[in-house]
Design a protein around this motif. Structure first.
Motif, PDB file in Angstrom:
ATOM      1  N   ALA A 153       0.843  -1.208   0.000  1.00 45.31           N
ATOM      2  CA  ALA A 153       0.000   0.000   0.000  1.00 45.31           C
ATOM      3  C   ALA A 153       0.871   1.247   0.000  1.00 45.31           C
ATOM      4  CB  ALA A 153      -0.942  -0.003   1.188  1.00 45.31           C
ATOM      5  N   GLY A 154       1.968   1.222   0.739  1.00 46.29           N
ATOM      6  CA  GLY A 154       2.892   2.364   0.750  1.00 46.29           C
ATOM      7  C   GLY A 154       3.544   2.587  -0.599  1.00 46.29           C
ATOM      8  N   LEU A 155       3.952   1.507  -1.259  1.00 41.61           N
ATOM      9  CA  LEU A 155       4.536   1.643  -2.606  1.00 41.61           C
ATOM     10  C   LEU A 155       3.503   2.140  -3.613  1.00 41.61           C
ATOM     11  CD1 LEU A 155       6.816  -1.518  -2.839  1.00 41.61           C
ATOM     12  CD2 LEU A 155       7.538   0.867  -2.817  1.00 41.61           C
ATOM     13  N   ASN A 156       2.295   1.625  -3.522  1.00 41.76           N
ATOM     14  CA  ASN A 156       1.230   2.107  -4.413  1.00 41.76           C
ATOM     15  C   ASN A 156       0.979   3.596  -4.204  1.00 41.76           C
ATOM     16  OD1 ASN A 156       0.608  -0.217  -5.897  1.00 41.76           O
ATOM     17  ND2 ASN A 156      -0.734  -0.971  -4.290  1.00 41.76           N
ATOM     18  N   THR A 157       1.024   4.027  -2.961  1.00 49.84           N
ATOM     19  CA  THR A 157       0.828   5.451  -2.663  1.00 49.84           C
ATOM     20  C   THR A 157       1.961   6.285  -3.235  1.00 49.84           C
ATOM     21  OG1 THR A 157      -0.357   4.851  -0.643  1.00 49.84           O
ATOM     22  CG2 THR A 157       0.464   7.108  -0.802  1.00 49.84           C
ATOM     23  N   ALA A 158       3.196   5.803  -3.104  1.00 52.92           N
ATOM     24  CA  ALA A 158       4.349   6.536  -3.639  1.00 52.92           C
ATOM     25  C   ALA A 158       4.306   6.635  -5.155  1.00 52.92           C
ATOM     26  CB  ALA A 158       5.643   5.866  -3.193  1.00 52.92           C
ATOM     27  N   VAL A 159       3.794   5.620  -5.825  1.00 53.98           N
ATOM     28  CA  VAL A 159       3.679   5.654  -7.287  1.00 53.98           C
ATOM     29  C   VAL A 159       2.469   6.482  -7.710  1.00 53.98           C
ATOM     30  CG1 VAL A 159       3.225   4.197  -9.309  1.00 53.98           C
ATOM     31  CG2 VAL A 159       4.903   3.491  -7.614  1.00 53.98           C
ATOM     32  N   ALA A 160       1.421   6.490  -6.901  1.00 58.18           N
ATOM     33  CA  ALA A 160       0.172   7.157  -7.274  1.00 58.18           C
ATOM     34  C   ALA A 160       0.322   8.662  -7.392  1.00 58.18           C
ATOM     35  CB  ALA A 160      -0.921   6.826  -6.262  1.00 58.18           C
ATOM     36  N   ILE A 161       1.093   9.290  -6.523  1.00 63.53           N
ATOM     37  CA  ILE A 161       1.164  10.752  -6.519  1.00 63.53           C
ATOM     38  C   ILE A 161       1.708  11.289  -7.840  1.00 63.53           C
ATOM     39  CG2 ILE A 161       2.134  12.764  -5.345  1.00 63.53           C
ATOM     40  CD1 ILE A 161      -0.155  11.222  -3.858  1.00 63.53           C
ATOM     41  N   PRO A 162       2.876  10.830  -8.334  1.00 65.90           N
ATOM     42  CA  PRO A 162       3.316  11.332  -9.649  1.00 65.90           C
ATOM     43  C   PRO A 162       2.435  10.849 -10.798  1.00 65.90           C
ATOM     44  CG  PRO A 162       4.931   9.779  -8.767  1.00 65.90           C
ATOM     45  CD  PRO A 162       3.903  10.002  -7.707  1.00 65.90           C
ATOM     46  N   LEU A 163       1.880   9.632 -10.690  1.00 65.95           N
ATOM     47  CA  LEU A 163       1.001   9.128 -11.738  1.00 65.95           C
ATOM     48  C   LEU A 163      -0.256   9.985 -11.842  1.00 65.95           C
ATOM     49  CD1 LEU A 163       0.307   6.891 -13.826  1.00 65.95           C
ATOM     50  CD2 LEU A 163      -0.817   5.695 -11.934  1.00 65.95           C
ATOM     51  N   PHE A 164      -0.840  10.352 -10.712  1.00 61.71           N
ATOM     52  CA  PHE A 164      -2.037  11.194 -10.722  1.00 61.71           C
ATOM     53  C   PHE A 164      -1.725  12.570 -11.288  1.00 61.71           C
ATOM     54  CE2 PHE A 164      -4.631   9.020  -7.112  1.00 61.71           C
ATOM     55  CZ  PHE A 164      -4.610   7.837  -7.821  1.00 61.71           C
ATOM     56  N   PHE A 165      -0.538  13.081 -11.008  1.00 65.77           N
ATOM     57  CA  PHE A 165      -0.132  14.372 -11.558  1.00 65.77           C
ATOM     58  C   PHE A 165      -0.089  14.313 -13.086  1.00 65.77           C
ATOM     59  CE2 PHE A 165       3.181  17.417 -12.890  1.00 65.77           C
ATOM     60  CZ  PHE A 165       2.601  18.574 -12.409  1.00 65.77           C
ATOM     61  N   VAL A 166       0.450  13.233 -13.632  1.00 72.29           N
ATOM     62  CA  VAL A 166       0.510  13.065 -15.092  1.00 72.29           C
ATOM     63  C   VAL A 166      -0.892  12.885 -15.666  1.00 72.29           C
ATOM     64  CG1 VAL A 166       1.310  11.522 -16.930  1.00 72.29           C
ATOM     65  CG2 VAL A 166       2.861  12.163 -15.088  1.00 72.29           C
ATOM     66  N   LEU A 167      -1.716  12.068 -15.022  1.00 70.11           N
ATOM     67  CA  LEU A 167      -3.064  11.824 -15.526  1.00 70.11           C
ATOM     68  C   LEU A 167      -3.955  13.057 -15.425  1.00 70.11           C
ATOM     69  CD1 LEU A 167      -3.731   8.218 -14.186  1.00 70.11           C
ATOM     70  CD2 LEU A 167      -3.200   8.904 -16.522  1.00 70.11           C
TER      71      LEU A 167
END
Length: 177
Positions: A153-167
């Motif tokens: 869950a922590g890794l998913n959160t760390a990947v989600a922040i920049p991914l959401f910025f791009v999306l």
């Protein structure tokens, strides 16, 4: 004379995406999630399809849209994996519904809010997968290693922040205001 439109908070903050983005992004993430772990085994900890379901469900703020996005992505993920058909479909459908429901009530443009939601929904999906596989299907080999799930869950959160910025850059707001 200028006509004034009355809109709700939901209509003002609802984001729209081109159809190519709504279909293409989940398909690309499904292919990455299916084939990248074969090249880099550590990447299996990151659930890109889950992140896409959460992002589109939060952005569109439609319970029906979030539910369908979760079902679509989850069932396609099941077809590309060696799991029972429907396990990810059920889990991601519930996550999509929950994310879109929360998106109606909470300001989800804040990165901290998004991070907390991704972490919580990732843990909720892990709990749903445990119940589905261990309790309902009786798969005894499936064990919930909750320390592993917290790390995931922590890794998913760390990947989600920049991914959401791009999306976020792919959306087209059609409010007309």
């Amino acid at each position: 004379m200028r006509v004034r439109r009355f809109t709700t908070r939901r209509e003002l903050e609802e984001h729209h995406f081109p159809w190519l983005v709504l279909i293409g992004v989940p398909l690309v993430t499904l292919l990455i999630a299916a084939y990248l772990p074969k090249l880099v085994p550590a990447s299996a900890l990151i659930d890109l399809p889950l992140l896409v379901v959460i992002f589109f469900s939060l952005s569109q703020r439609s319970a029906i849209g979030g539910t369908f996005m979760g079902a679509f992505v989850g069932l396609l993920q099941d077809t590309l994996s060696n799991q029972y058909i429907g396990v990810n479909g059920v889990a991601k459908t519930l996550v999509g519904f929950a994310a879109s429901s929360v998106g109606l009530k909470v300001d989800v443009e804040n990165s901290l809010t998004r991070a907390l939601l991704v972490f919580g929904l990732s843990m909720a999906q892990s709990a749903m997968l445990f119940v589905l596989e261990r309790v309902m299907l009786g798969v005894q080999e499936y064990s919930g290693r909750w320390g592993h799930e917290v790390l995931r869950a922590g890794l998913n959160t760390a990947v989600a922040i920049p991914l959401f910025f791009v999306l976020d850059r792919l959306r087209t707001d059609e409010t007309g205001l």
